[in-house]
Design a protein around this motif. Structure first.
Motif, PDB file in Angstrom:
ATOM      1  N   TYR A  67       0.850  -1.189   0.000  1.00  0.00           N
ATOM      2  CA  TYR A  67       0.000   0.000   0.000  1.00  0.00           C
ATOM      3  C   TYR A  67       0.888   1.242   0.000  1.00  0.00           C
ATOM      4  O   TYR A  67       1.843   1.338   0.774  1.00  0.00           O
ATOM      5  CB  TYR A  67      -0.913   0.017   1.224  1.00  0.00           C
ATOM      6  CG  TYR A  67      -2.252  -0.642   0.976  1.00  0.00           C
ATOM      7  CD1 TYR A  67      -3.417   0.116   0.886  1.00  0.00           C
ATOM      8  CD2 TYR A  67      -2.347  -2.012   0.815  1.00  0.00           C
ATOM      9  CE1 TYR A  67      -4.639  -0.481   0.658  1.00  0.00           C
ATOM     10  CE2 TYR A  67      -3.564  -2.622   0.586  1.00  0.00           C
ATOM     11  CZ  TYR A  67      -4.704  -1.858   0.506  1.00  0.00           C
ATOM     12  OH  TYR A  67      -5.921  -2.452   0.265  1.00  0.00           O
ATOM     13  N   GLY A  70      -2.413   7.201  -0.741  1.00  0.00           N
ATOM     14  CA  GLY A  70      -3.518   7.429  -1.669  1.00  0.00           C
ATOM     15  C   GLY A  70      -4.289   6.186  -2.041  1.00  0.00           C
ATOM     16  O   GLY A  70      -5.375   6.289  -2.625  1.00  0.00           O
ATOM     17  N   ASP A  71      -3.777   4.984  -1.715  1.00  0.00           N
ATOM     18  CA  ASP A  71      -4.536   3.762  -1.980  1.00  0.00           C
ATOM     19  C   ASP A  71      -5.795   3.757  -1.118  1.00  0.00           C
ATOM     20  O   ASP A  71      -5.755   4.083   0.072  1.00  0.00           O
ATOM     21  CB  ASP A  71      -3.706   2.522  -1.673  1.00  0.00           C
ATOM     22  CG  ASP A  71      -2.676   2.238  -2.747  1.00  0.00           C
ATOM     23  OD1 ASP A  71      -2.821   2.778  -3.862  1.00  0.00           O
ATOM     24  OD2 ASP A  71      -1.729   1.473  -2.486  1.00  0.00           O
ATOM     25  N   GLN A 122      -7.728  -1.326  -2.485  1.00  0.00           N
ATOM     26  CA  GLN A 122      -6.532  -0.773  -3.133  1.00  0.00           C
ATOM     27  C   GLN A 122      -6.872  -0.167  -4.499  1.00  0.00           C
ATOM     28  O   GLN A 122      -6.266  -0.486  -5.506  1.00  0.00           O
ATOM     29  CB  GLN A 122      -5.437  -1.835  -3.271  1.00  0.00           C
ATOM     30  CG  GLN A 122      -4.042  -1.218  -3.320  1.00  0.00           C
ATOM     31  CD  GLN A 122      -2.937  -2.246  -3.152  1.00  0.00           C
ATOM     32  OE1 GLN A 122      -3.193  -3.455  -3.098  1.00  0.00           O
ATOM     33  NE2 GLN A 122      -1.701  -1.779  -3.058  1.00  0.00           N
ATOM     34  N   ARG A 124      -7.428   3.455  -6.812  1.00  0.00           N
ATOM     35  CA  ARG A 124      -6.935   4.828  -6.898  1.00  0.00           C
ATOM     36  C   ARG A 124      -8.070   5.687  -7.407  1.00  0.00           C
ATOM     37  O   ARG A 124      -8.691   5.386  -8.431  1.00  0.00           O
ATOM     38  CB  ARG A 124      -5.736   4.934  -7.847  1.00  0.00           C
ATOM     39  CG  ARG A 124      -4.549   4.088  -7.481  1.00  0.00           C
ATOM     40  CD  ARG A 124      -3.898   4.470  -6.164  1.00  0.00           C
ATOM     41  NE  ARG A 124      -3.433   5.847  -6.117  1.00  0.00           N
ATOM     42  CZ  ARG A 124      -2.520   6.283  -5.259  1.00  0.00           C
ATOM     43  NH1 ARG A 124      -1.979   5.467  -4.366  1.00  0.00           N
ATOM     44  NH2 ARG A 124      -2.146   7.538  -5.269  1.00  0.00           N
ATOM     45  N   ASP A 125      -8.367   6.746  -6.670  1.00  0.00           N
ATOM     46  CA  ASP A 125      -9.460   7.635  -7.049  1.00  0.00           C
ATOM     47  C   ASP A 125      -9.080   9.049  -6.606  1.00  0.00           C
ATOM     48  O   ASP A 125      -9.179   9.380  -5.423  1.00  0.00           O
ATOM     49  CB  ASP A 125     -10.770   7.194  -6.388  1.00  0.00           C
ATOM     50  CG  ASP A 125     -11.972   7.951  -6.906  1.00  0.00           C
ATOM     51  OD1 ASP A 125     -11.930   9.200  -6.952  1.00  0.00           O
ATOM     52  OD2 ASP A 125     -12.979   7.304  -7.269  1.00  0.00           O
ATOM     53  N   PRO A 126      -8.639   9.896  -7.536  1.00  0.00           N
ATOM     54  CA  PRO A 126      -8.181  11.247  -7.160  1.00  0.00           C
ATOM     55  C   PRO A 126      -9.241  12.074  -6.442  1.00  0.00           C
ATOM     56  O   PRO A 126      -8.907  12.889  -5.570  1.00  0.00           O
ATOM     57  CB  PRO A 126      -7.801  11.869  -8.508  1.00  0.00           C
ATOM     58  CG  PRO A 126      -7.507  10.709  -9.407  1.00  0.00           C
ATOM     59  CD  PRO A 126      -8.445   9.620  -8.974  1.00  0.00           C
ATOM     60  N   GLU A 129      -9.338  11.024  -2.830  1.00  0.00           N
ATOM     61  CA  GLU A 129      -8.130  11.563  -2.193  1.00  0.00           C
ATOM     62  C   GLU A 129      -8.274  13.049  -1.890  1.00  0.00           C
ATOM     63  O   GLU A 129      -7.953  13.514  -0.787  1.00  0.00           O
ATOM     64  CB  GLU A 129      -6.923  11.358  -3.101  1.00  0.00           C
ATOM     65  CG  GLU A 129      -6.307   9.983  -3.068  1.00  0.00           C
ATOM     66  CD  GLU A 129      -4.959   9.998  -3.751  1.00  0.00           C
ATOM     67  OE1 GLU A 129      -4.007  10.561  -3.168  1.00  0.00           O
ATOM     68  OE2 GLU A 129      -4.863   9.472  -4.871  1.00  0.00           O
TER      69      GLU A 129
END
Length: 281
Positions: A67, A70-71, A122, A124-126, A129
């Motif tokens: 990890y 940001g995960d 796990q 990724r999603d801006p 975040e």
């Protein structure tokens, strides 16, 4: 007979015409772990876990992972998780109440009875975040911009999650729409009274044991928790109005005393009554 609350003469507090009802706030906390087996217990809230520290190696069942900052993990209400970590880790945990998801779903034109999240690990999603770091910055600064800012971020997060990660609708049948309306309207009109399960069951026309099951299916929260959330929102509205002392607000909102109100408000909204009152000045 289970009794919820405190007896008082009724007080009607109606929001201004056309005003939206207040949302229950999103909660943000820091989750620090040491190497070893990590257990995340089940919660009545939906949770978003964002890795916030140095990389962490570990394993979940037979799968190895690393990890990095940001995960994101999505843990739906009622779900738990266990995994192994080889390194110390730090994560943010954003908790969203089922009632928040339901109300945002209704605003989006979705069926609120199907407002759940699918479990994800796990990703990724801006956008998640961005909201998470903004909430954490606000938390670390001591909530200087007030409750409304955090609520608006919670609504934005709920809308994003429902738009991308909504669970398939597999909920079993709960109360009918008329039954649910009768019960919630009765609760709203009698928040400052003792609210027993037997009385609410009579309003719905079901047994007390069935009400507990059906109400949770319909709303995503137990009936006693729903009553507490509504009392907290009533207390918040009274505090923002600013013409009653906190001790009187507690009684008018149905709490046994001021300390009881403070405990419930901190748990539901994440802030003290004093901070709510100060935000109105």
């Amino acid at each position: 007979m289970q009794v919820i609350g405190h007896t008082r003469a009724p007080l009607r507090l109606e929001p201004p015409a056309g005003a939206p009802r207040p949302y229950v706030g999103v909660h943000v906390g820091v989750h620090s772990t040491q190497p070893g087996v990590i257990a995340l217990e089940a919660s009545q809230d939906h949770r978003v876990k964002i890795h916030a520290g140095a990389p962490v190696r570990g394993a979940c069942r037979a799968d190895r992972f690393v990890y990095t900052r940001g995960d994101v993990d999505l843990i739906p209400a009622g779900a738990s998780d266990v995994w192994q970590e080889d390194d110390a880790g730090t994560s943010l945990i954003l908790s969203l109440s089922p009632s928040l998801l339901r109300r945002v779903a209704a605003d989006m034109g979705l069926d609120p009875d199907k407002a759940g999240l699918e479990p994800r690990h796990q990703i990724r999603d801006p956008q998640i975040e961005h909201i998470a770091w903004a909430l954490d910055a606000e938390r670390r600064a001591g909530d200087p911009t007030g409750l409304l800012y955090r609520e608006s971020l919670g609504v934005a997060l709920a809308a994003h999650l429902l738009g991308r990660y909504k669970a398939p609708g597999r909920l079993r049948r709960g109360l009918s729409a008329p039954q649910l309306r009768r019960v919630t309207e009765y609760i709203e009109e009698h928040l400052d009274h003792d609210l027993s399960l037997d009385r609410l069951a009579g309003v719905a026309g079901v047994s007390a044991s069935h009400l507990k099951t059906l109400f949770k299916r319909s709303t995503g929260v137990p009936v006693h928790e729903y009553v507490i959330q509504r009392r907290v929102e009533r207390a918040k509205a009274l505090l923002l109005r600013g013409d009653l002392p906190a001790s009187q607000v507690a009684i008018e909102a149905g709490f046994a005393h001021q300390s009881h109100m403070a405990r419930c408000m901190r748990r539901v909204l994440g802030v003290t009554p004093a901070k709510v009152a100060a935000s109105a000045r």
